[in-house]
Design an enzyme around this catalytic site. Structure first.
Site, PDB file in Angstrom:
ATOM      1  N   TYR A  28      -3.261   3.786  -9.835  1.00  0.00           N
ATOM      2  CA  TYR A  28      -2.825   4.142  -8.484  1.00  0.00           C
ATOM      3  C   TYR A  28      -3.291   5.508  -8.007  1.00  0.00           C
ATOM      4  CZ  TYR A  28       0.215   0.165  -9.283  1.00  0.00           C
ATOM      5  OH  TYR A  28       0.686  -1.097  -9.564  1.00  0.00           O
ATOM      6  N   HIS A 105      -3.255  -3.093  -0.901  1.00  0.00           N
ATOM      7  CA  HIS A 105      -2.921  -2.765  -2.290  1.00  0.00           C
ATOM      8  C   HIS A 105      -3.814  -1.621  -2.732  1.00  0.00           C
ATOM      9  CE1 HIS A 105      -0.284  -6.153  -2.657  1.00  0.00           C
ATOM     10  NE2 HIS A 105      -1.199  -6.867  -2.027  1.00  0.00           N
TER      11      HIS A 105
END
Length: 154
Positions: A28, A105
């Site tokens: 991330y 995402h």
């Protein structure tokens, strides 16, 4: 003299996105949630879009915000996070909102665990953006701006 109002977009984020920069930085990145909010707000302003950026760890609240968007927004940028792979309720709320919806995402979900490869939301989203880091939100804003301002069919 008539005034044209800026489009309003809800940027809705699901579970654990409040932990950006702390949780799995290899997947991330190291930028935190505040960095994401600042990036989205700055780029939305540049595009002439009003944004409401929200994050929750609760499925029902995320669904409530999608319902709210139906009456209060012109489009949705949605990162349902783990609810992507589990929530028919989120999918049905997006369908009911009947707004251009960009699914985002941060990580490339297709390069991760098998269970992350299926999205209940993708089939009802206008556009899906994966794997671009938090810059994916900028791409989503640009795409949604194009849809809203150029009359591109959702």
């Amino acid at each position: 003299m008539s005034t044209v109002s800026k489009p309003r977009v809800f940027v809705l984020n699901g579970p654990n996105l409040n932990l950006l920069g702390q949780r799995e930085p290899a997947a991330y990145g190291t930028q935190n949630y505040e960095d994401l909010v600042e990036l989205v707000t700055r780029n939305a302003n540049d595009l002439g879009i009003n944004v409401d950026v929200k994050q929750t760890n609760h499925e029902g609240l995320l669904i409530d915000w999608i319902h709210e968007a139906k009456a209060a927004a012109n489009g949705i940028i949605l990162n349902p996070a783990s609810l992507t792979h589990t929530s028919i309720g989120v999918r049905d709320a997006v369908l009911a909102a009947n707004l251009p919806t960009i699914e985002v995402h941060i990580s490339n979900v297709h390069a991760r665990e098998e269970f992350r490869h299926h999205s209940f939301v993708s089939s009802v989203a206008t556009t899906v953006i994966v794997g671009a880091g938090i810059f994916g939100y900028v791409l989503a804003l640009q795409n949604l701006s194009h849809i809203l301002n150029q009359g591109v069919a959702a």
